[in-house]
Design a protein around this motif. Structure first.
Motif, PDB file in Angstrom:
ATOM      1  N   GLY A   1      -8.288  -0.623  -4.127  1.00  0.00           N
ATOM      2  CA  GLY A   1      -8.276   0.545  -3.256  1.00  0.00           C
ATOM      3  C   GLY A   1      -7.457   1.675  -3.862  1.00  0.00           C
ATOM      4  N   GLU A   2      -7.507   2.809  -3.197  1.00  0.00           N
ATOM      5  CA  GLU A   2      -6.745   3.979  -3.633  1.00  0.00           C
ATOM      6  C   GLU A   2      -5.554   4.179  -2.701  1.00  0.00           C
TER       7      GLU A   2
ATOM      8  N   GLY B   1      -3.799  -0.604  -2.318  1.00  0.00           N
ATOM      9  CA  GLY B   1      -3.937   0.754  -2.850  1.00  0.00           C
ATOM     10  C   GLY B   1      -2.560   1.330  -3.136  1.00  0.00           C
TER      11      GLY B   1
ATOM     12  N   PRO C   1      -4.225   2.280   3.489  1.00  0.00           N
ATOM     13  CA  PRO C   1      -5.077   1.238   2.884  1.00  0.00           C
ATOM     14  C   PRO C   1      -4.768  -0.183   3.375  1.00  0.00           C
TER      15      PRO C   1
ATOM     16  N   GLY D   1       0.819  -1.202   0.000  1.00  0.00           N
ATOM     17  CA  GLY D   1       0.000   0.000   0.000  1.00  0.00           C
ATOM     18  C   GLY D   1       0.853   1.252   0.000  1.00  0.00           C
TER      19      GLY D   1
END
Lengths: 336, 336
Positions: free
Chosen positions: A109-110, A95, A212, A22
């Motif tokens: 996810g971002e 993410g 994330p 992430g």
């Protein structure tokens, strides 16, 4: 202590090493993260680390798996343990800014936002639910899960989350000189947002000030039915604290002795406050004759990409500390 | 014939149902694909199908899992088989326009281009290599793999690939009236590009005129060590033909009797030309008392999302044809 601070009381037949990748924009704030040659390059580190572990080399970018000061990255340690144990690792994309170069189980996810100014993980609830689906899926096939992470800047989000939950926490860093003042200032601003809105629910805290990786790891822990070891230091303690706040059963945590011995953090004390059982691996990098590995002992890098958990898993699979140390030395020497 | 045209000679302990999701721009050419309410909506179908199978309902969009004419989608059949057998499916994202709503093992591919005008899968080689990594990973944990697909417009890319390899192929369709003339015209233009550049290598053919699912499926088949059933009709035969052209061991293929009985295609003949063993499932949808399912028998939908393979797997796991049929009827009736 020996190689492991304590032998975990687990039996298993089919283990999986898994790591959650992430990003948080906090790693691009100059000085916060040591996981990359420049603040902007820290965003690429999870992708490069996963590539190294899966393929044994980094070909997508002209980058060596060493820190600017010549330390082998934790990913190269994890790589050597996968080779030793013949394990196929699984990566989860929670993410990321950059597209991974190896297959990842993706939750779409971002990248995490800067918690000083806005919600860090607006989709925390959604990511948690997707983590639950993954935990359910992995339960079908694996009875032991070592779950690492690679989130540059993640010790700062961990600090925010632990403090938001009321813990008296100081977190570790991949720098020899932990940028404590800067982290405290970021944390102060993030916590101010949390307090202003009277946020107390665990997933809301992750939404406000986590990254994330955290809701995905939490979700996995909530549905996984086998033994689970969160492999990391203060970042995985913050996940454990969230799990405790949700009233779910606590996982184990495993990390290196270098994280425990970080004088700027209080890892063992945080673990006791949470009530989570934590295991420490001491691979004795100081006397292997490799100057880069020896720098782990003076507090550089310390941990990452589940390296502590990967060493622990190799040990539980029956490999001796001597073989583990020799394998790591051989692998990282080839990258020098 | 009975429920299965023939009983496969396999023993296994740990099966996995997996499906590869992908898009090709060909599905947006009006008339080519029946897998969506409009040509543009066909691009969303793999995402919705995966959501239905994992979650049991579609909540991300106001869409029912039925075709415009009221047929239950093949995904609803696959869903019912996962429930019956207690299996957790795994989805692979080979290249989609829209972001999936459930976790997918992602190879970070792009949506397939229109093979009439440009290379359909410029990254075919890279996707093949990533498929090989996935096959290796899945081999560690599963000794039987049923590998389906969801690629709207994919029977047209299958036609192009089979013809480019020299097969005398006619392919099936989810329409009752197979848009044969249109497919033939697309194929003629795509093959002209292949011939003009003297393309003969299997992966180059996929690059010129395949779709993203194909190189990923091929890669998986090349490294997977257990029993593998490609679950689909003409699309999976095109993958089998590529595997044969590469000189790798052939997988099994499993599909429904409705694909075999499609008078506009010659599935059984293509399978014989390739030399691949193909199994047909006849779920007897005509006498279940459900008008939508009965339309499968007059040639609508026929197959998709590995539905044939999912029914076959449930059967191999010991569920009787009666229970399988009843479970499907109950599931699809709940969606009506």
């Amino acid at each position: 202590m020996g190689f492991l601070s304590e032998i975990p009381d687990v039996t298993f037949k089919k283990p999986l090493f898994c790591s959650i990748l992430g990003n948080t924009l906090l790693s691009t704030v100059p000085g916060v993260s040591g996981a990359g040659s420049t603040p902007e390059n820290t965003l690429l580190t999870p992708v490069l680390d996963a590539e190294l572990i899966v393929k044994g080399s980094i070909t997508s970018h002209p980058i060596k798996p060493n820190t600017p000061t010549g330390c082998p990255t934790p990913a190269s340690i994890t790589r050597s343990m996968m080779e030793l144990s013949g394990l196929q690792p699984l990566f989860i994309n929670a993410g990321l800014r950059h597209s991974p170069t190896v297959p990842c189980l993706d939750v779409y996810g971002e990248i995490g936002e800067d918690p000083r100014f806005r919600d860090a993980v607006p989709q925390a609830q959604v990511l948690f639910e997707k983590g639950k689906l993954i935990g359910k899926f992995l339960s079908e096939s694996f009875d032991l899960l070592v779950l690492g992470e690679c989130v540059p800047g993640g010790t700062t989000t961990a600090l925010c989350v632990l403090r938001a939950l009321g813990y008296d926490a100081s977190v570790s860093s991949s720098f020899v000189d932990n940028p404590v003042t800067q982290k405290e200032e970021i944390c102060r601003m993030a916590i101010a947002r949390v307090r202003a809105d009277h946020v107390t629910a665990p997933l809301d805290i992750l939404q406000y000030t986590g990254d994330p990786m955290m809701p995905v790891a939490t979700g996995i822990c909530c549905t996984y039915t086998g033994h689970i070891f969160l492999a990391g230091g203060t970042q995985m303690l913050s996940v454990s604290a969230i799990i405790k706040a949700m009233g779910a059963p606590l996982p184990y945590v495993v990390t290196t002795s270098y994280v425990r011995d970080d004088p700027s953090a209080n890892v063992d004390q945080i673990a006791r406050q949470i009530g989570v059982q934590i295991f420490y691996v001491d691979p004795g990098f100081g006397d292997l004759g490799h100057t880069g590995l020896a720098r782990y002992c003076i507090g550089e890098v310390k941990e990452g990409m589940g390296a502590g958990g990967a060493m622990c898993l190799s040990y539980l699979l029956g490999h001796s500390p001597e073989v583990i140390r020799k394998t790591i030395l051989t692998t990282v020497s080839a990258y020098s």
